[in-house]
Scaffold this motif. Structure first.
Motif, PDB file in Angstrom:
ATOM      1  N   THR A 171      49.017  13.486  16.497  1.00 58.65           N
ATOM      2  CA  THR A 171      48.975  12.050  16.783  1.00 58.65           C
ATOM      3  C   THR A 171      47.605  11.458  16.518  1.00 58.65           C
ATOM      4  O   THR A 171      47.483  10.359  15.970  1.00 58.65           O
ATOM      5  CB  THR A 171      49.381  11.792  18.250  1.00 58.65           C
ATOM      6  OG1 THR A 171      50.655  12.376  18.495  1.00 58.65           O
ATOM      7  CG2 THR A 171      49.439  10.303  18.536  1.00 58.65           C
ATOM      8  N   SER A 174      47.051  11.043  12.744  1.00 57.25           N
ATOM      9  CA  SER A 174      47.997  10.106  12.125  1.00 57.25           C
ATOM     10  C   SER A 174      47.714   8.662  12.527  1.00 57.25           C
ATOM     11  O   SER A 174      47.999   7.731  11.775  1.00 57.25           O
ATOM     12  CB  SER A 174      49.440  10.471  12.502  1.00 57.25           C
ATOM     13  OG  SER A 174      49.649  10.307  13.903  1.00 57.25           O
ATOM     14  N   GLU A 175      47.144   8.480  13.714  1.00 54.99           N
ATOM     15  CA  GLU A 175      46.864   7.126  14.197  1.00 54.99           C
ATOM     16  C   GLU A 175      45.390   6.757  14.074  1.00 54.99           C
ATOM     17  O   GLU A 175      44.978   5.696  14.537  1.00 54.99           O
ATOM     18  CB  GLU A 175      47.291   6.996  15.665  1.00 54.99           C
ATOM     19  CG  GLU A 175      48.788   7.176  15.884  1.00 54.99           C
ATOM     20  CD  GLU A 175      49.166   7.043  17.355  1.00 54.99           C
ATOM     21  OE1 GLU A 175      48.231   6.990  18.196  1.00 54.99           O
ATOM     22  OE2 GLU A 175      50.373   6.988  17.659  1.00 54.99           O
ATOM     23  N   GLN A 176      44.605   7.627  13.442  1.00 54.24           N
ATOM     24  CA  GLN A 176      43.162   7.432  13.452  1.00 54.24           C
ATOM     25  C   GLN A 176      42.737   6.138  12.752  1.00 54.24           C
ATOM     26  O   GLN A 176      41.903   5.391  13.269  1.00 54.24           O
ATOM     27  CB  GLN A 176      42.468   8.624  12.803  1.00 54.24           C
ATOM     28  CG  GLN A 176      40.966   8.613  12.970  1.00 54.24           C
ATOM     29  CD  GLN A 176      40.339   9.906  12.455  1.00 54.24           C
ATOM     30  OE1 GLN A 176      39.907   9.964  11.318  1.00 54.24           O
ATOM     31  NE2 GLN A 176      40.303  10.931  13.288  1.00 54.24           N
ATOM     32  N   ALA A 178      44.409   3.338  12.229  1.00 53.73           N
ATOM     33  CA  ALA A 178      44.793   2.173  13.032  1.00 53.73           C
ATOM     34  C   ALA A 178      43.943   2.083  14.291  1.00 53.73           C
ATOM     35  O   ALA A 178      43.547   0.984  14.711  1.00 53.73           O
ATOM     36  CB  ALA A 178      46.273   2.258  13.399  1.00 53.73           C
ATOM     37  N   SER A 179      43.655   3.226  14.877  1.00 58.81           N
ATOM     38  CA  SER A 179      42.835   3.251  16.086  1.00 58.81           C
ATOM     39  C   SER A 179      41.420   2.768  15.804  1.00 58.81           C
ATOM     40  O   SER A 179      40.860   1.974  16.561  1.00 58.81           O
ATOM     41  CB  SER A 179      42.804   4.672  16.666  1.00 58.81           C
ATOM     42  OG  SER A 179      41.994   4.736  17.816  1.00 58.81           O
ATOM     43  N   HIS A 182      41.407  -0.953  15.375  1.00 59.25           N
ATOM     44  CA  HIS A 182      41.535  -1.615  16.682  1.00 59.25           C
ATOM     45  C   HIS A 182      40.206  -1.629  17.431  1.00 59.25           C
ATOM     46  O   HIS A 182      39.801  -2.664  17.983  1.00 59.25           O
ATOM     47  CB  HIS A 182      42.606  -0.908  17.511  1.00 59.25           C
ATOM     48  CG  HIS A 182      42.663  -1.368  18.935  1.00 59.25           C
ATOM     49  ND1 HIS A 182      43.135  -2.614  19.305  1.00 59.25           N
ATOM     50  CD2 HIS A 182      42.283  -0.747  20.096  1.00 59.25           C
ATOM     51  CE1 HIS A 182      43.050  -2.752  20.619  1.00 59.25           C
ATOM     52  NE2 HIS A 182      42.547  -1.638  21.114  1.00 59.25           N
TER      53      HIS A 182
END
Length: 404
Positions: A171, A174-176, A178-179, A182
């Motif tokens: 996770t 895969s979300e790095q 977008a994170s 943000h």
């Protein structure tokens, strides 16, 4: 006999020294949040302030300071609770009502602190944990010690496991992207609001940041409770031989420094796999309290030996006014960095923040020494104690000479 705050001549000097050192360590950590949006910066998968001197300042702060002094203050809070309960018993007074009132006043101070100055307040959490300690303070010392050990180990393993499985599941990677986007948006918004915004905009942002920071408040409380329990244990046991302190010193050094060293060794893995973040979680949640015990033992042993007496005396002044110094650090820092002051928010990295911290604390040492030569309590201590005991405490020294 009236029950009142402890008399000056009955104060335990080593506790005041520990409080003074803890309040300096807390300032060193907090300065990163005073001067810029530290939480989203730390959440990025890379270094935001990437100059070598800023990177190494962060590394050194993480090892020597981060998580080490908030836990020391938790220990001292638990110690102080037992002293207060003992004085209540000596004066045949009921302890619980006055303690509840004391924590409620602390809660109000914490709320005002968040609304008007800084989102990273610890007073609200301390007030809650202080009330929770009413379930424990009458228990036997051995139980307090063992309960603290079990809670700390379980809490450290739990938080570290969460971090590991977050990375192991894929996770995190895969979300790095977008994170990171943000958190960069959060950084930009915070810098704009605090360096240019109105007081109302800053207040709304502080409250939002406090809610985000405390979205897992029960976990935060669970992380601090063991040190409260150990402080209560130490106050009940009271006497520790030098041999015992040296054993604690060695054990805490191995456990604390060993835990804190792991994220430094794996610093190069930041943002790449589980190594760095998992090690950082264990180093903060378990290593921080262990380093705190190491520092406490070191300070007490040096104090007993008589070394660095002049230096310790300086910390004693700031420790006796720890509450005032904690709050005025926020007042001064917000004036330096927010738009209604000098508007320096987000313009400097951690190294400059450390320099500011030394200057601010140096002034606090001088001010504390002067103030206590003329008054019995710090100004905020006086308000807190007066509201706690339901009557104005004597503040100004009249016709007396106090040698410091």
């Amino acid at each position: 006999m009236k029950w009142a705050p402890v008399e000056e001549k009955k104060r335990i000097e080593s506790l005041d020294i520990l409080r003074g050192i803890a309040i300096f360590g807390i300032l060193l950590v907090n300065m990163k949040s005073f001067s810029g949006p530290d939480d989203p910066i730390r959440s990025l998968s890379y270094e935001f302030f990437d100059q070598p001197y800023d990177v190494w300042t962060n590394i050194l702060l993480d090892f020597f300071v981060q998580g080490n002094f908030i836990t020391m203050f938790s220990f001292l809070f638990g110690f102080g609770m037992i002293l207060m309960a003992e004085r209540a018993a000596e004066n045949d007074k009921s302890f619980v009502p006055i303690w509840i009132r004391r924590q409620f006043v602390l809660l109000v101070f914490g709320i005002l602190h968040v609304v008007f100055f800084w989102y990273g307040d610890i007073l609200i959490t301390y007030s809650i944990v202080g009330l929770l300690m009413l379930l424990f303070y009458k228990l036997q010392p051995k139980f307090l010690l063992n309960a603290g050990i079990v809670l700390l180990v379980l809490y450290g393993l739990f938080m570290t496991s969460l971090t590991y499985f977050y990375w192991a599941s894929g996770t995190a990677l895969s979300e790095q992207a977008a994170s990171n986007a943000h958190h960069l948006s959060e950084i930009k918004r915070s810098i704009q609001i605090y360096s240019e915004g109105t007081f109302g905009e800053m207040t709304a942002e502080r409250i939002r940041e406090w809610k985000d920071l405390n979205s897992f408040l029960p976990f935060f409380i669970a992380g601090l409770l063991p040190m409260f329990l150990w402080g209560a244990y130490a106050a009940k046991k009271r006497t520790f031989s030098n041999r015992t302190l040296w054993k604690l010193w060695f054990s805490a050094l191995i456990l604390g420094a060993g835990s804190k060293l792991l994220p430094i060794l794996w610093f190069g893995y930041k943002g790449e796999d589980w190594h760095y973040d998992t090690a950082m979680s264990w180093g903060y949640e378990f290593g921080g309290p262990m380093m705190s015990i190491f520092y406490i033992c070191s300070i007490v042993l040096l104090y007993r030996h008589g070394k660095f007496k002049r230096l310790f005396n300086l910390f004693r002044f700031t420790g006796r006014m720890a509450f005032t110094n904690y709050l005025t650090q926020s007042i001064v820092a917000s004036t330096l960095f927010y738009s209604y002051g000098f508007g320096l928010y987000g313009k400097y990295g951690p190294l400059v923040g450390v320099c500011f911290a030394f200057i601010i604390f140096g002034v606090q040492v001088l001010f504390s020494k002067w103030w206590l030569s003329n008054y019995y309590f710090g100004p905020f201590e006086w308000v807190w104690r007066s509201l706690t005991y339901g009557k104005f405490q004597r503040l100004k020294r009249v016709n007396e000479h106090t040698a410091f």
